[in-house]
Write a protein that holds these residues in place. Sequence first.
Motif, PDB file in Angstrom:
ATOM      1  N   ARG A  68       5.516   3.501   1.289  1.00 48.95           N
ATOM      2  CA  ARG A  68       4.780   2.333   1.778  1.00 48.95           C
ATOM      3  C   ARG A  68       4.145   2.652   3.122  1.00 48.95           C
ATOM      4  NH1 ARG A  68       6.077  -2.575  -0.948  1.00 48.95           N
ATOM      5  NH2 ARG A  68       8.061  -2.475  -2.084  1.00 48.95           N
ATOM      6  N   VAL A  69       2.895   2.232   3.289  1.00 46.61           N
ATOM      7  CA  VAL A  69       2.178   2.440   4.543  1.00 46.61           C
ATOM      8  C   VAL A  69       1.421   1.165   4.882  1.00 46.61           C
ATOM      9  CG1 VAL A  69       1.926   4.925   4.209  1.00 46.61           C
ATOM     10  CG2 VAL A  69       0.152   3.378   3.361  1.00 46.61           C
ATOM     11  N   GLU A  70       0.963   1.077   6.126  1.00 48.73           N
ATOM     12  CA  GLU A  70       0.094  -0.019   6.532  1.00 48.73           C
ATOM     13  C   GLU A  70      -1.334   0.338   6.145  1.00 48.73           C
ATOM     14  OE1 GLU A  70       0.905  -2.914   7.766  1.00 48.73           O
ATOM     15  OE2 GLU A  70       3.042  -2.408   7.713  1.00 48.73           O
ATOM     16  N   SER A  71      -1.997  -0.546   5.414  1.00 47.28           N
ATOM     17  CA  SER A  71      -3.343  -0.251   4.941  1.00 47.28           C
ATOM     18  C   SER A  71      -4.366  -0.497   6.034  1.00 47.28           C
ATOM     19  CB  SER A  71      -3.686  -1.122   3.726  1.00 47.28           C
ATOM     20  OG  SER A  71      -5.035  -0.924   3.357  1.00 47.28           O
ATOM     21  N   VAL A 113      -3.973   7.172  -2.268  1.00 48.05           N
ATOM     22  CA  VAL A 113      -3.436   5.894  -1.795  1.00 48.05           C
ATOM     23  C   VAL A 113      -3.709   4.819  -2.835  1.00 48.05           C
ATOM     24  CG1 VAL A 113      -3.514   4.131   0.020  1.00 48.05           C
ATOM     25  CG2 VAL A 113      -3.813   6.549   0.612  1.00 48.05           C
ATOM     26  N   GLU A 117      10.953   3.742  -2.137  1.00 49.81           N
ATOM     27  CA  GLU A 117       9.807   4.592  -2.445  1.00 49.81           C
ATOM     28  C   GLU A 117       9.396   4.358  -3.894  1.00 49.81           C
ATOM     29  OE1 GLU A 117      10.688   8.418   0.456  1.00 49.81           O
ATOM     30  OE2 GLU A 117      11.549   8.392  -1.562  1.00 49.81           O
ATOM     31  N   THR A 124       0.853  -1.184   0.000  1.00 51.17           N
ATOM     32  CA  THR A 124       0.000   0.000   0.000  1.00 51.17           C
ATOM     33  C   THR A 124       0.887   1.231   0.000  1.00 51.17           C
ATOM     34  OG1 THR A 124      -1.713  -1.188   1.235  1.00 51.17           O
ATOM     35  CG2 THR A 124      -1.846   1.213   1.208  1.00 51.17           C
ATOM     36  N   TRP A 125       0.606   2.130  -0.930  1.00 49.06           N
ATOM     37  CA  TRP A 125       1.457   3.295  -1.160  1.00 49.06           C
ATOM     38  C   TRP A 125       0.637   4.575  -1.007  1.00 49.06           C
ATOM     39  CZ3 TRP A 125       6.586   2.203  -2.322  1.00 49.06           C
ATOM     40  CH2 TRP A 125       6.860   0.886  -2.715  1.00 49.06           C
ATOM     41  N   ALA A 126       1.147   5.512  -0.213  1.00 50.27           N
ATOM     42  CA  ALA A 126       0.477   6.798  -0.007  1.00 50.27           C
ATOM     43  C   ALA A 126       1.357   7.915  -0.557  1.00 50.27           C
ATOM     44  CB  ALA A 126       0.204   7.036   1.474  1.00 50.27           C
ATOM     45  N   ASP A 135       3.167  11.356  -0.913  1.00 54.36           N
ATOM     46  CA  ASP A 135       3.692  12.429  -0.065  1.00 54.36           C
ATOM     47  C   ASP A 135       3.546  13.732  -0.845  1.00 54.36           C
ATOM     48  OD1 ASP A 135       5.068  14.229   1.468  1.00 54.36           O
ATOM     49  OD2 ASP A 135       6.921  13.055   1.607  1.00 54.36           O
TER      50      ASP A 135
END
Length: 239
Positions: free
Chosen positions: A226-229, A80, A195, A46-48, A50
């Motif tokens: 990358r983030v935690e979904s 996201v 990233e 999961t990608w957010a 910036d």
Amino acid sequence: WQPLSELIEEASPLLREPLTALAAWSTPILARRAQLAESLVDLTGTWARDNTRNRNVFEALKARGLSDEVASAQALRPYVQQWKRVEDLPAAWHVATSGESATRHLIYAIGDWEESYTGESTLFGHASDDEPATLLRRTTWLPEPHATPSFGLPNDWQAQVRKGLLPDSCVGHSTWTSRTDSSGEAVTRYLHADEMFVRRTLYPRPLTVMARRGEAPIVSVEVFMRVESEDTSLEGSRR
């Protein structure tokens, strides 16, 4: 973005022989690189976006016809994406995008494919329920000098890149999208230092017209981390 086979068909007789030789030489190399990319480059996660690191995104949105106010809001909104491999379709990715009114699910398959949509699209405009818009897409892996190699490379790999010798994992997942109005956009996603960089190149007019006028395409870059979904809507069924 145009396959060599199509260029050969359209070329003058004088150019067909060298283009045919180029295709015979390059086709196995490109096929091998694409095959290796599937194992060396992993976009899973999961990608957010910036938004503080956007480059030319506001200007690119304005070039698509958005007002200053709307372009500014779109450039700063949450964005996201979740990328997952498609188990029953080799070399394909299921991509779920949130940040708009509803989560959007797409399958990115290597090769030519189509997407139909209705309603508003920031990038491609409005389409009514009675007349859905059709986007023509072509997805492939392309060499990308700004990508970070994955592993097992000598310390001087950057010097090798400057010489034009790209490691097999220095590739970008690239999709060309066009509409019937002859405008088009090329989007390349590549990994750099853990990233995901997304480079969008907009061609607002047919390439032949832009070349004749000496117009340059409009390029923007977005950076995703990358983030935690925690968004269960990203797990929806694909379409």
